[in-house]
Scaffold this active site. Structure first.
Site, PDB file in Angstrom:
ATOM      1  N   GLU A 154       3.686  -5.968   1.907  1.00 35.62           N
ATOM      2  CA  GLU A 154       4.036  -4.583   2.277  1.00 35.62           C
ATOM      3  C   GLU A 154       2.768  -3.772   2.571  1.00 35.62           C
ATOM      4  OE1 GLU A 154       6.953  -3.824   2.929  1.00 35.62           O
ATOM      5  OE2 GLU A 154       8.351  -4.894   1.640  1.00 35.62           O
ATOM      6  N   ARG A 187       2.295  -2.393   6.381  1.00 33.27           N
ATOM      7  CA  ARG A 187       2.428  -0.933   6.538  1.00 33.27           C
ATOM      8  C   ARG A 187       1.081  -0.231   6.606  1.00 33.27           C
ATOM      9  NH1 ARG A 187       8.068   0.579   3.427  1.00 33.27           N
ATOM     10  NH2 ARG A 187       8.758  -1.559   3.180  1.00 33.27           N
ATOM     11  N   ASP A 192      12.734 -14.093   7.298  1.00 32.55           N
ATOM     12  CA  ASP A 192      12.734 -13.469   8.627  1.00 32.55           C
ATOM     13  C   ASP A 192      11.425 -13.509   9.422  1.00 32.55           C
ATOM     14  OD1 ASP A 192      11.686 -11.726   6.728  1.00 32.55           O
ATOM     15  OD2 ASP A 192      12.946 -10.012   7.248  1.00 32.55           O
ATOM     16  N   GLU A 245      15.964  -3.067  12.503  1.00 29.53           N
ATOM     17  CA  GLU A 245      16.008  -4.323  13.283  1.00 29.53           C
ATOM     18  C   GLU A 245      16.900  -4.273  14.523  1.00 29.53           C
ATOM     19  OE1 GLU A 245      16.281  -4.166   9.956  1.00 29.53           O
ATOM     20  OE2 GLU A 245      14.301  -4.919   9.407  1.00 29.53           O
TER      21      GLU A 245
HETATM   22  C1  DMJ Z   1      10.152  -3.625   7.299  1.00 31.52           C
HETATM   23  O1  DMJ Z   1       9.284  -3.331   6.276  1.00 31.52           O
HETATM   24  C2  DMJ Z   1       9.683  -4.790   8.111  1.00 31.52           C
HETATM   25  O2  DMJ Z   1      10.324  -4.761   9.330  1.00 31.52           O
HETATM   26  C3  DMJ Z   1       9.914  -6.088   7.426  1.00 31.52           C
HETATM   27  O3  DMJ Z   1       9.546  -7.188   8.192  1.00 31.52           O
HETATM   28  C4  DMJ Z   1      11.350  -6.231   7.072  1.00 31.52           C
HETATM   29  N1  DMJ Z   1      11.852  -5.112   6.377  1.00 31.52           N
HETATM   30  C5  DMJ Z   1      11.508  -3.782   6.728  1.00 31.52           C
HETATM   31  C6  DMJ Z   1      12.502  -3.044   7.545  1.00 31.52           C
HETATM   32  O4  DMJ Z   1      13.785  -3.361   7.386  1.00 31.52           O
END
Ligand code: DMJ
Length: 570
Positions: A180, A184, A313, A461
């Site tokens: 994270e 971010r 994912d 998404e």
């Molecule tokens: C985000 O922090 C990023 O896109 C991550 O890869 C998946 N989850 C969240 C948003 O849903």
């Protein structure tokens, strides 16, 4: 017997026999000619079919259409469930809609500034902020910097930059999540550096943070630990399941670390982050699909749950994007991506009942589960990106069968994801949906939502896929769906006392509120809406890769130095 040679013929005793030979010979020649003709026709026909498959995608669905790339690009995808009224597209003012998104961003930002300035997270209902550790590490502000630049919110950007200059300090104890913080904060700083015209404040902060994050890779295997103490620079294993790291988390740091290497000339970031990819490539996989846990101690997979949702994912997202980021100079990532997409197509793609909505299920102990997280919805756009590599479809010279198939899957999945929105009372998607199948069909609904999964966290998404599909296909339907979703957020998630909130239950009205505005609402969801309604030359997809938190990073050609030795398969 037929005369095979001239001698056979001459040796024939009577003219009657000779005549019979002649007749048989002519019949044989005639038969041979026919066979030859049939074979040539077959050959010509297969060449024709081959050319048509390559050049005329429509042949798969409509043989009477003449091929025209523009038409193909703009061709609406099949609508299985008719929930939309036709729209007269050319009367729509997209600039106005884009402006509505900008206003929404300003509204959300204003609430945060008033109630939680400088804090990592914002809780609009209780008008307060909270921090992940100590005084916070700029989660919300840094995550928003590039959106502020893209939306040209000058005053807000100056305010945010000022905070970064004066208050952002990574010398803090307490553990933060490596993934994270990378996607971010590091991603946000790097993108802000580029989009601000190389403002060195952002690069110096990125270097400071990158150096601290390197500590996460000090595991015995080189696979990063889940958390890090930024002050002591010590990696910390997860507090569950023997300290395993999530596969997606360990493999979604590479775009950021590689770009940092490229900017600084320091190859260490690159090497550390890439080591995990190298490890993963050498592990056994299921048609390119990977389990969702990785052990940082021995570098092996743990368990056998396979999903493109939570914890899986962005592994698949970053395979493709690593290939794109370095100007396609690392074909290993293309191969890994292609293999995994074969696995997705052969093992995870399924269709619902009765409307045949395409979804990507989860494999648990080899059984396909019809559960799909909203997180999976990034794959619609990702599939299309993998086909055109960021160019609009109409500019792609040649589409082979596999590419046409993947483009179709991308379109269908994006459509399914919009159905996850349009089939609920609020018009907003749940966190998780289940799809009905033919053999469990005691309902006429394709999508089933459990109460426990019916919340909405303002996730990006689907909008991300709509944006990519719009850019690549030019089909205005994607914009229109995006607008409908945006309106639903405005109606249900906008909080009258400031900010936007997550929702408790999208299947009922009122939907109930949760006291959190996730930072990705500002960093991703609103950014993708804004770009979806804006001009196509803003952040073009063949010049930028978006990190998984929607921070655009420019595509570059790596120098030998920062790329280390590069690597290829053992
Ligand atoms: C985000 O922090 C990023 O896109 C991550 O890869 C998946 N989850 C969240 C948003 O849903």
């Amino acid at each position: 017997m037929l005369p095979r040679t001239r001698d056979d013929y001459d040796n024939a005793k009577t003219s009657k026999i000779r005549l019979t030979f002649t007749k048989r010979y002519l019949r044989f020649t005639w038969f041979r000619g026919l066979v030859l003709l049939a074979l040539s026709c077959l050959l010509l026909f297969s060449i024709y079919i081959r050319l048509n498959i390559n050049l005329t995608p429509e042949i798969l669905s409509d043989k009477n259409q003449n091929f025209d790339k523009d038409t193909f690009a703009a061709q609406p995808i099949e609508t299985f469930v008719q929930t939309h009224t036709p729209v007269i597209y050319n009367t729509i003012d997209w600039k106005e809609r884009q402006n509505a998104v900008r206003k929404a961003f300003k509204y959300a930002w204003k609430g945060y500034v008033r109630d939680a300035w400088g804090c990592d997270e914002y809780h609009p209902l209780s008008h307060r902020g909270s921090n992940l550790t100590g005084i916070g590490i700029g989660f919300t502000i840094v995550d928003s910097l590039d959106t502020l630049l893209i939306m040209d919110l000058k005053e807000e950007f100056r305010h945010a930059r000022d905070w970064v200059a004066k208050s952002l300090n990574f010398e803090q104890g307490g553990n933060v999540n490596v993934f994270e913080t990378t996607i971010r904060v590091l991603g946000g700083l790097l993108s802000a550096y580029h989009l601000s015209g190389n403002d060195t404040l952002f690069l110096s902060k990125a270097i400071d943070l990158g150096d601290r994050l390197l500590g996460a890779f000090s595991s015995p295997s080189g696979v990063p630990f889940a958390s890090i103490n930024l002050a002591s620079r010590k990696g910390i294993a997860a507090h569950f399941a023997g300290g395993v790291s999530s596969t997606s988390e360990a493999t979604t740091l590479q775009l950021e670390f590689k770009y940092l290497s490229y900017l600084t000339g320091n190859e260490e970031y690159w090497k550390k982050a890439e080591e995990t990819m190298f490890k993963i490539d050498s592990l056994e996989k299921l048609d390119g699909l990977v389990p969702i846990f990785l052990n940082p101690y021995d570098g092996k997979f743990v368990g056998n749950t396979i999903t493109l949702g939570a914890r899986g994912d962005s592994y698949y997202e970053y395979l493709l994007k690593q290939y794109l980021q370095t100007s396609r100079t690392e074909p290993i990532y293309r191969r890994m991506y292609d293999q995994s997409m074969n696995g997705v197509k052969s093992r995870l793609v399924n269709y619902s009942f009765p409307s045949k909505l395409l979804y990507i299920g989860e494999l648990i102990n080899d059984n396909l589960n019809s559960k799909m997280d909203h997180l999976v919805c990034f794959m619609g756009g990702n599939f299309a990106l993998g086909v055109t590599l960021g160019k609009p479809v109409r500019e792609v010279e040649h589409l082979n069968f596999k590419e046409i198939e993947e483009l179709r899957i991308g379109k269908e999945l994006t459509k399914t994801c919009t159905e996850m929105y349009f089939s609920t009372a609020t018009g907003l998607a749940p966190e998780i949906a289940y799809f009905t199948s033919l053999d469990s069909s005691d309902t006429d609904k394709d999508i089933f939502i459990k109460r426990f999964d019916s919340h909405n966290l303002l996730r990006p998404e689907t909008v991300e896929s709509l944006f990519i599909m719009w850019r690549l296909t030019g089909d205005v339907q994607y914009r229109e769906w995006g607008w409908k979703i945006f309106e639903a957020f405005e109606k249900h998630a906008k909080f009258e006392d400031g900010g936007y909130t997550s929702l408790d239950d999208v299947t009922s009205i009122p939907s109930g509120r949760r006291d959190k505005m996730e930072t990705f609402w500002l960093a991703e969801t609103l950014k993708y809406f804004y770009l979806l309604f804006g001009p196509n030359d803003q952040i073009p997809l063949d010049k930028y890769v978006f990190n998984t938190e929607a921070h655009p990073l420019p595509i570059f050609t790596p120098t030998r130095k920062v790329r280390g030795q590069g690597w290829s398969r053992r």
